[in-house]
Design an enzyme around this catalytic site. Structure first.
Site, PDB file in Angstrom:
ATOM      1  N   CYS A 147       0.816  -1.226   0.000  1.00  0.00           N
ATOM      2  CA  CYS A 147       0.000   0.000   0.000  1.00  0.00           C
ATOM      3  C   CYS A 147       0.845   1.269   0.000  1.00  0.00           C
ATOM      4  CB  CYS A 147      -0.936   0.008   1.194  1.00  0.00           C
ATOM      5  SG  CYS A 147      -2.075  -1.372   1.200  1.00  0.00           S
ATOM      6  N   HIS A 285      -3.489   7.427   2.405  1.00  0.00           N
ATOM      7  CA  HIS A 285      -3.853   6.087   1.938  1.00  0.00           C
ATOM      8  C   HIS A 285      -5.240   5.768   2.505  1.00  0.00           C
ATOM      9  CE1 HIS A 285      -3.998   1.937   1.023  1.00  0.00           C
ATOM     10  NE2 HIS A 285      -3.723   1.506   2.238  1.00  0.00           N
ATOM     11  N   ASN A 315     -10.170   0.013  -0.037  1.00  0.00           N
ATOM     12  CA  ASN A 315      -8.711   0.081  -0.015  1.00  0.00           C
ATOM     13  C   ASN A 315      -8.166  -0.462  -1.338  1.00  0.00           C
ATOM     14  OD1 ASN A 315      -5.976  -0.252   0.416  1.00  0.00           O
ATOM     15  ND2 ASN A 315      -6.194  -1.130   2.457  1.00  0.00           N
TER      16      ASN A 315
END
Ligand code: UT7
Length: 358
Positions: A147, A285, A315
Site C-alpha cells: 500500500c 492512503h 482500499n
C-alpha cells in the site's frame, strides 16, 4: 528499520540532446555543473473498473453487513475489475489520462514506475506492458511496497529527476486486489477494491527552493521487515492457478498504522519547517476511516481538509492515493499552488509520507 529522506538535493542537468517530443535512451549524466531540478506534478489521471459492488450486494455472498463494514471502516462500495480490466489495462488508462492532463505526448515519457502488489505476471513488469500500450520510450519497472507503493514510487522518481536522469516520469499505482482475496475470509475480503491512478512528474529547473517552490518538497520512506507476517500474500503471486491470498491481522496493522502514520506526517512537516496549519490537503492512503481521522487529528487538520475516497473505492492499496488525488483534482478541490501531504502504510510493513506543492 530503514529511513531515506530526499530533500533539496543538488542536481545535474537532464540528458543532453533530448527534447520533450521524443524520448530516446536515458542515461545518468556524468557529473557536470547543474541547476537545481525539481519534480513538478504536471498531470493526474485515474481509472476505476466499471462494476461497483455495494456492501449490501457483498453481504449476499459473504457473512457480513453494510452496518459492520461502514462502522468499522467507512467503506460503502468498491470497484471490482472485469476480466479485461487487468493491472496493465487499468494502469494504461490512468496513465493516458495523466498524460492528457499534462499535455505531454507518450513519446516524451522517459520512465514508468508502476507500484503494484498485483502485477499481471511475475515478469515482464506490468510497467513495460504499459510502455508498449502507450507507445512510450525510456524504461519502466514495477515497484513492490504494497500500500506504500505510490509514496515509494514518488520518492524514486523524485530522486531520478533531481539527478538529471529523466525529465518526464509516470508514477502509477494500479491494483487488482479482487484477484488475491480469500472470499471466505470476511475479515479481509470486504476491505479492498480495484483501480489505478497515475501522475506525470516533470523536471523543472531553478527556483530558490524551500517550501514555497512547486514540486515534491520531500519524501520519507520506512520499512520494518520483522512485521512482515501481519500482512502478506500466501502462495505464489503471478500463477493463475495459484494466485495466493491476502492474509491480515487487522488489529495489529491498525495499531501500527495509527502510530507510524502520525510519525510520518510529523516527519514531513518538520523536515520542511512547516506545521499542519500550512497544509491545504491531506491525501492519505485509504484503508480505514478511523485511521484517516486519527492521522488528520495528529496534525490538527479539520476534516474538511482531508480527502476521503475510502467510502467509494475501499482500499485499493498502491492506487488509493493517486485515485484520491485525482478525485479531489477533478472536482476542483485541489488546485495549483496548494500544499499536499500524503501518507501510506502497508504490507512489509512499509510506510512513508510525501509533501508536494502543486
Ligand atoms: O492497507 C493496508 C493497511 N490495512 C489496514 O490499515 C487495515 C487495518 N485494520 C482495520 O482496519 C481493522 O482492524 C479491520 C477493519 C480490518 C477490523 O476491524 P476491528 O475493529 O479490528 O475488528 P476485528 O478484526 O477485531 O473483529 C471484530 C469482530 C469479530 O467478531 P467477534 O470475534 O468479536 O465475535 C469478527 O469476527 O468483527 C467480526 N468481523 C466481521 N463481522 C461482520 C470481522 N469481519 C467482519 C465482517 N462482517 N466483514
Amino acid at each position: 528499520m530503514d529511513q531515506v529522506t530526499a530533500r533539496e538535493a543538488s542536481a545535474a542537468p537532464a540528458s543532453p540532446g533530448r527534447d520533450d517530443a521524443a524520448a530516446g535512451p536515458v542515461s545518468a549524466p556524468a557529473g557536470s555543473a547543474a541547476p537545481h531540478l525539481r519534480a513538478v506534478l504536471a498531470g493526474i489521471g485515474a481509472y476505476l473498473p466499471e462494476h461497483a459492488v455495494s456492501n449490501d450486494e457483498l453481504a449476499k455472498t459473504v457473512d457480513t453487513s453494510d452496518a459492520w463494514i461502514r462502522e468499522r471502516t467507512g467503506i460503502r462500495q468498491r470497484h471490482i475489475a472485469a476480466p479485461h480490466e487487468t493491472c496493465a489495462f487499468m494502469a494504461t488508462q490512468a496513465a493516458r489520462a495523466a498524460l492528457a492532463d499534462a499535455g505531454v505526448a507518450a513519446g516524451a515519457v522517459d520512465a514508468i514506475i508502476l507500484a503494484t502488489a498485483t502485477p499481471d505476471q511475475a515478469f515482464p513488469a506490468t510497467a513495460v506492458r504499459v510502455q508498449a500500450a502507450l507507445g512510450a520510450g525510456g524504461f519502466g519497472f514495477d515497484l513492490s511496497a504494497a500500500c506504500s507503493g505510490f509514496i515509494y514510487g514518488l520518492s524514486v522518481a523524485d530522486a531520478m529527476i533531481r539527478a538529471g536522469q529523466v525529465r518526464n516520469v509516470l508514477v502509477i499505482g494500479a491494483e487488482v486486489y479482487s484477484r488475491i482475496m480469500n472470499w471466505q475470509d470476511r475479515g479481509t475480503c470486504v476491505l479492498f477494491g480495484d483501480g489505478a491512478g497515475a501522475v506525470l512528474l516533470r523536471a523543472e529547473a531553478g527556483g530558490a527552493g524551500g517550501a514555497s517552490a512547486r514540486g515534491i518538497l520531500s519524501t520519507h520512506l520506512h520499512a520494518q521487515g520483522d512485521l512482515a507476517d501481519i500482512l502478506y500474500v500466501d502462495g505464489a503471486v503471478g500463477q493463475p492457478d495459484k494466485p495466493g491470498h491476502l492474509v491480515m491481522n487487522g488489529r495489529e496493522v491498525f495499531r501500527h498504522a495509527v502510530t507510524r502514520l502520525a510519525e510520518a506526517v510529523g516527519e514531513a512537516l518538520v523536515a520542511n519547517g512547516l506545521t499542519g496549519a500550512d497544509v491545504d490537503w491531506l491525501v492519505p492512503h485509504q484503508a480505514n476511516m478511523r485511521i484517516i481521522e486519527a492521522v488528520g487529528r495528529r496534525i490538527g487538520l479539520p476534516a474538511e481538509k482531508v480527502v476521503v475516497t475510502v467510502d467509494q473505492h475501499a482500499n485499493t492499496s498502491a492506487a488509493s492515493i493517486p485515485l484520491a488525488l485525482a478525485a479531489a483534482y477533478a472536482d476542483g478541490r485541489i488546485r495549483p499552488g496548494q500544499l499536499i501531504l500524503m501518507e501510506a502504510l502497508g504490507g512489509g510493513l512499509t510506510w512513508g509520507s510525501a509533501l508536494i506543492r502543486l
